[in-house]
Design an enzyme around this catalytic site. Structure first.
Site, PDB file in Angstrom:
ATOM      1  N   GLU A  37       0.873  -1.170   0.000  1.00 42.90           N
ATOM      2  CA  GLU A  37       0.000   0.000   0.000  1.00 42.90           C
ATOM      3  C   GLU A  37       0.912   1.223   0.000  1.00 42.90           C
ATOM      4  O   GLU A  37       1.750   1.363   0.888  1.00 42.90           O
ATOM      5  CB  GLU A  37      -0.870  -0.025   1.258  1.00 42.90           C
ATOM      6  CG  GLU A  37      -1.997   0.963   1.220  1.00 42.90           C
ATOM      7  CD  GLU A  37      -2.874   0.868   2.469  1.00 42.90           C
ATOM      8  OE1 GLU A  37      -3.679   1.775   2.669  1.00 42.90           O
ATOM      9  OE2 GLU A  37      -2.735  -0.094   3.245  1.00 42.90           O
ATOM     10  N   ARG A  65       4.004 -13.320   9.995  1.00 45.30           N
ATOM     11  CA  ARG A  65       4.651 -12.016   9.867  1.00 45.30           C
ATOM     12  C   ARG A  65       6.030 -12.067  10.491  1.00 45.30           C
ATOM     13  O   ARG A  65       6.291 -12.869  11.385  1.00 45.30           O
ATOM     14  CB  ARG A  65       3.856 -10.955  10.634  1.00 45.30           C
ATOM     15  CG  ARG A  65       2.680 -10.385   9.891  1.00 45.30           C
ATOM     16  CD  ARG A  65       1.967  -9.398  10.789  1.00 45.30           C
ATOM     17  NE  ARG A  65       2.438  -8.038  10.601  1.00 45.30           N
ATOM     18  CZ  ARG A  65       1.952  -7.216   9.667  1.00 45.30           C
ATOM     19  NH1 ARG A  65       1.018  -7.633   8.844  1.00 45.30           N
ATOM     20  NH2 ARG A  65       2.410  -5.988   9.556  1.00 45.30           N
ATOM     21  N   LYS A  67       3.839   0.693   9.679  1.00 45.80           N
ATOM     22  CA  LYS A  67       4.008   1.992   9.035  1.00 45.80           C
ATOM     23  C   LYS A  67       3.435   3.106   9.881  1.00 45.80           C
ATOM     24  O   LYS A  67       3.958   4.218   9.892  1.00 45.80           O
ATOM     25  CB  LYS A  67       3.324   1.983   7.665  1.00 45.80           C
ATOM     26  CG  LYS A  67       4.251   1.562   6.545  1.00 45.80           C
ATOM     27  CD  LYS A  67       3.516   1.533   5.231  1.00 45.80           C
ATOM     28  CE  LYS A  67       2.728   0.273   5.103  1.00 45.80           C
ATOM     29  NZ  LYS A  67       1.989   0.120   3.855  1.00 45.80           N
TER      30      LYS A  67
HETATM   31  P1  ATP Z   1       1.995  -1.952   8.070  1.00 45.19           P
HETATM   32  O1  ATP Z   1       1.238  -2.466   9.238  1.00 45.19           O
HETATM   33  O2  ATP Z   1       3.436  -1.740   8.358  1.00 45.19           O
HETATM   34  O3  ATP Z   1       1.347  -0.783   7.416  1.00 45.19           O
HETATM   35  P2  ATP Z   1       0.825  -3.465   5.994  1.00 45.19           P
HETATM   36  O4  ATP Z   1       0.623  -4.940   6.014  1.00 45.19           O
HETATM   37  O5  ATP Z   1      -0.363  -2.608   6.167  1.00 45.19           O
HETATM   38  O6  ATP Z   1       1.965  -3.146   7.030  1.00 45.19           O
HETATM   39  P3  ATP Z   1       1.126  -3.256   3.176  1.00 45.19           P
HETATM   40  O7  ATP Z   1       1.828  -2.251   2.361  1.00 45.19           O
HETATM   41  O8  ATP Z   1      -0.334  -3.354   3.078  1.00 45.19           O
HETATM   42  O9  ATP Z   1       1.553  -2.993   4.688  1.00 45.19           O
HETATM   43  O10 ATP Z   1       1.783  -4.683   3.014  1.00 45.19           O
HETATM   44  C1  ATP Z   1       2.260  -5.245   1.829  1.00 45.19           C
HETATM   45  C2  ATP Z   1       2.548  -6.696   2.110  1.00 45.19           C
HETATM   46  O11 ATP Z   1       3.574  -6.817   3.096  1.00 45.19           O
HETATM   47  C3  ATP Z   1       1.326  -7.407   2.677  1.00 45.19           C
HETATM   48  O12 ATP Z   1       1.126  -8.593   1.930  1.00 45.19           O
HETATM   49  C4  ATP Z   1       1.680  -7.707   4.098  1.00 45.19           C
HETATM   50  O13 ATP Z   1       1.147  -8.936   4.482  1.00 45.19           O
HETATM   51  C5  ATP Z   1       3.196  -7.751   4.076  1.00 45.19           C
HETATM   52  N1  ATP Z   1       3.776  -7.408   5.369  1.00 45.19           N
HETATM   53  C6  ATP Z   1       3.677  -6.245   6.045  1.00 45.19           C
HETATM   54  N2  ATP Z   1       4.310  -6.304   7.221  1.00 45.19           N
HETATM   55  C7  ATP Z   1       4.853  -7.547   7.311  1.00 45.19           C
HETATM   56  C8  ATP Z   1       5.641  -8.235   8.280  1.00 45.19           C
HETATM   57  N3  ATP Z   1       6.016  -7.658   9.427  1.00 45.19           N
HETATM   58  N4  ATP Z   1       6.027  -9.504   8.011  1.00 45.19           N
HETATM   59  C9  ATP Z   1       5.675 -10.090   6.850  1.00 45.19           C
HETATM   60  N5  ATP Z   1       4.937  -9.510   5.910  1.00 45.19           N
HETATM   61  C10 ATP Z   1       4.516  -8.252   6.120  1.00 45.19           C
HETATM   62 MG    MG Z   2      -1.921  -2.194   4.918  1.00 42.44          MG
END
Ligand code: ATP
Ligand code: MG
Length: 546
Positions: A31, A256, A266
């Site tokens: 995202e 994760r 983020k």
């Molecule tokens: P954040 O909580 O940091 O905003 P998010 O999951 O909302 O993380 P996205 O940009 O939506 O961030 O994530 C892109 C991909 O990265 C998703 O498929 C998510 O599952 C994966 N992802 C994010 N954080 C982790 C993590 N700590 N470990 C493994 N995969 C992750």
């Molecule tokens: Mg997200």
């Protein structure tokens, strides 16, 4: 291909064996509302890594269906970070918002099939009517005639209604044990500007509706995501089954990445940036990829770390020292050796002539002669590190001490003479005599000296800032945040220390981003933003365990 397969690869193998798929096709869907962190690296290393391993494809798709808080600055940064890690999407770069038209058509299809309806409950009422494990949800608009829903949905799209007035809900199962199946909202009214589509849309699909459609339209075979999406999988499959998409992707979830003393979110990282607690997304203390890069971590060491962590289905907490060990292992092989004195004190070699200058040739890497040598100067006045001298030495102190002898690395053995103190009792300078028979790596037989310390000639060094870093957070397990606390209550006040150090003259020609081992200290990287500043990457030895 290694025999050791992770559980995702086992699933893919059986999908191939059963003839369900021909070519593996994955996607990484960030995202664009912030910079990538090392948790994303795990996800994208799996997505791109599996595609590579199976000779398949991996798309990069900006998940920008939610119009809030997105920015093109992030899109460019995300691309840069992925390339830095060594992965590439070729010409398969997409935006989730490119499928808005399709999403809309599929929503109409669901309404026509009697599988979606326009609902008038407010968000609060929807929450109230959600039911619980022994009571189904209540949805008063569930039986709205198809024609009426079609008409209202069109008018929602045409902007006739304010935010929140109506939603489109999938008609699934109000009694489901999985609350995501209790007629979830799949479209909302949001009069919001979209960073790519401007004001064209005022209804936006939810992630749970849009994501499976995006995957299916791109021909994704395996949609790999983190564990929190497991509970959404029945909905993912329901969407795929009930709209006429051309492909049937399969969602598989993995754990994760969680790291000690590190918050991978983020939202938290943005708070750190926006509140000025760190110096931007690329502050070398941040677990963002740009922060780690600026700190001096390499993309290959981070990918190595992700593969050492492995792909598992159960969440776990990984010690940050494993990441540091990966970086240390790589830099031990690749980083040229240099000398820096972080807490300089002057040493005067009494028996060395004032105007004499000797040139000693030192290897850039003791195990890699092909990395060449460099010249350093020896003169009467040199600097050693204050930590390598003790006025009142503890037992087994083999560095310089009153009356003691020590070897200056690659140069002479010196014996401690007069010690001149400042008014406050600290050491101002130390007089020594050198055993001039022992210079330049030619120790005379029989002169066994336990300690060797590094040094810099006054004529062969300059002042530079060396920045030492510690964990941003003192809370070891970020999942154990006490209820009455916030992460910002656990910020480490010592996460950044700037030292005015003496560094070897040959470092003058280093370029921003160059990495070195400062002998006996650790690995350091010339900063890419602040001039004449070296960031500490990792110390030579893991000292945090003590
Ligand atoms: P954040 O909580 O940091 O905003 P998010 O999951 O909302 O993380 P996205 O940009 O939506 O961030 O994530 C892109 C991909 O990265 C998703 O498929 C998510 O599952 C994966 N992802 C994010 N954080 C982790 C993590 N700590 N470990 C493994 N995969 C992750
Ligand atoms: Mg997200």
């Amino acid at each position: 291909m290694e025999d050791n397969k992770n559980f995702i690869e086992e699933i893919i193998d059986s999908d191939i064996a059963e003839g369900k798929i021909e070519k593996v096709h994955t996607r990484f869907p960030p995202e664009p509302n912030g910079y990538l962190h090392i948790g994303h690296c795990k996800a994208l290393a799996i997505d791109f890594g599996i595609a590579k391993k199976y000779n398949g494809l991996c798309n990069l798709r900006m998940d920008d269906t939610n119009p809030a808080k997105e920015d093109t600055e992030y899109v460019d940064a995300i691309k840069e970070d992925i390339h830095w890690l060594g992965f590439d999407w070729d010409d398969r770069f997409f935006y989730g918002s490119d499928y808005f038209e399709k999403d809309y058509e599929y929503a109409i299809e669901l309404i026509n099939k009697g599988l979606a309806y326009v609902c008038e409950l407010s968000a609060d009422d929807m929450e109230k009517y959600r039911g619980d494990l022994s009571h189904p949800a209540i949805s008063p608009w569930r039986d709205r005639p198809i024609e009426e829903s079609l008409d209202l949905f069109r008018r929602m799209k045409d902007g006739e209604f304010p935010d929140g007035k109506y939603t489109l809900r999938a008609k699934i199962d109000l009694a489901s044990g999985n609350f995501w199946m209790r007629d979830p909202v799949i479209y909302r009214i949001k009069h919001m500007h979209h960073h790519r589509h401007g004001d064209k849309w005022c209804i936006y699909p939810t992630y749970d509706f849009a994501h499976p459609i995006q995957d299916a339209l791109e021909g994704i075979t395996h949609s790999l995501c983190s564990l929190e999406f497991e509970i959404h999988r029945p909905l993912y499959n329901w969407v795929i089954e009930n709209v006429s998409v051309p492909h049937t992707p399969r969602q598989i979830e993995f754990a994760r990445l969680n790291i000690t003393n590190t918050v991978l979110s983020k939202r938290f990282l943005r708070l750190m940036v926006e509140s000025g607690r760190v110096d931007g997304w690329d502050d070398p203390r941040m677990p963002t990829l740009c922060g780690l890069r600026r700190r001096g971590y390499t993309g290959s060491a981070i990918v190595d770390f992700c593969s050492r962590v492995g792909v598992a289905k159960a969440n776990s907490l990984v010690d940050i020292r494993l990441l540091e060990a990966c970086v240390r292992d790589e830099l031990n092989e690749t980083a040229p050796r240099r000398v820096a004195v972080l807490n300089p004190i002057r040493v005067i070699i009494d028996n060395y002539p004032e105007d004499k200058e000797e040139i000693f040739e030192l290897p850039n890497h003791p195990q890699h002669p092909e990395m060449g040598t460099r010249e350093v100067k020896f003169t009467k006045n040199i600097f050693i590190d204050a930590d390598d001298f003790a006025l009142v030495p503890p037992p087994k102190f083999f560095r310089l001490k009153p009356e003691g002898e020590v070897r200056l690395m690659g140069a002479y053995i010196v014996k401690c003479g007069d010690i001149v103190l400042n008014d406050d009792g600290t050491v101002k300078e130390i007089h020594c005599t050198a055993d001039l028979e022992t210079g330049n790596g030619n120790p005379v037989d029989g002169r066994k000296i336990k300690g060797t310390i590094h040094w810099l000639s006054e004529a062969n060094c300059y002042d530079a800032d060396v920045v030492l870093y510690e964990n941003l957070l003192t809370l070891e397990d970020p999942s154990k945040l006490p209820e009455d606390k916030e992460y910002t209550d656990f910020l480490n006040p010592d996460s950044k220390t700037v030292k005015r150090a003496k560094v070897e003259a040959s470092l003058k020609t280093a370029k921003p981003g160059d990495k070195f081992q400062f002998v006996r200290m650790g690995y350091y990287c010339l900063d890419t933003k602040n001039e004449n500043t070296f960031n500490s990457i990792v110390p030579l030895k893991d000292s945090k365990g003590k």
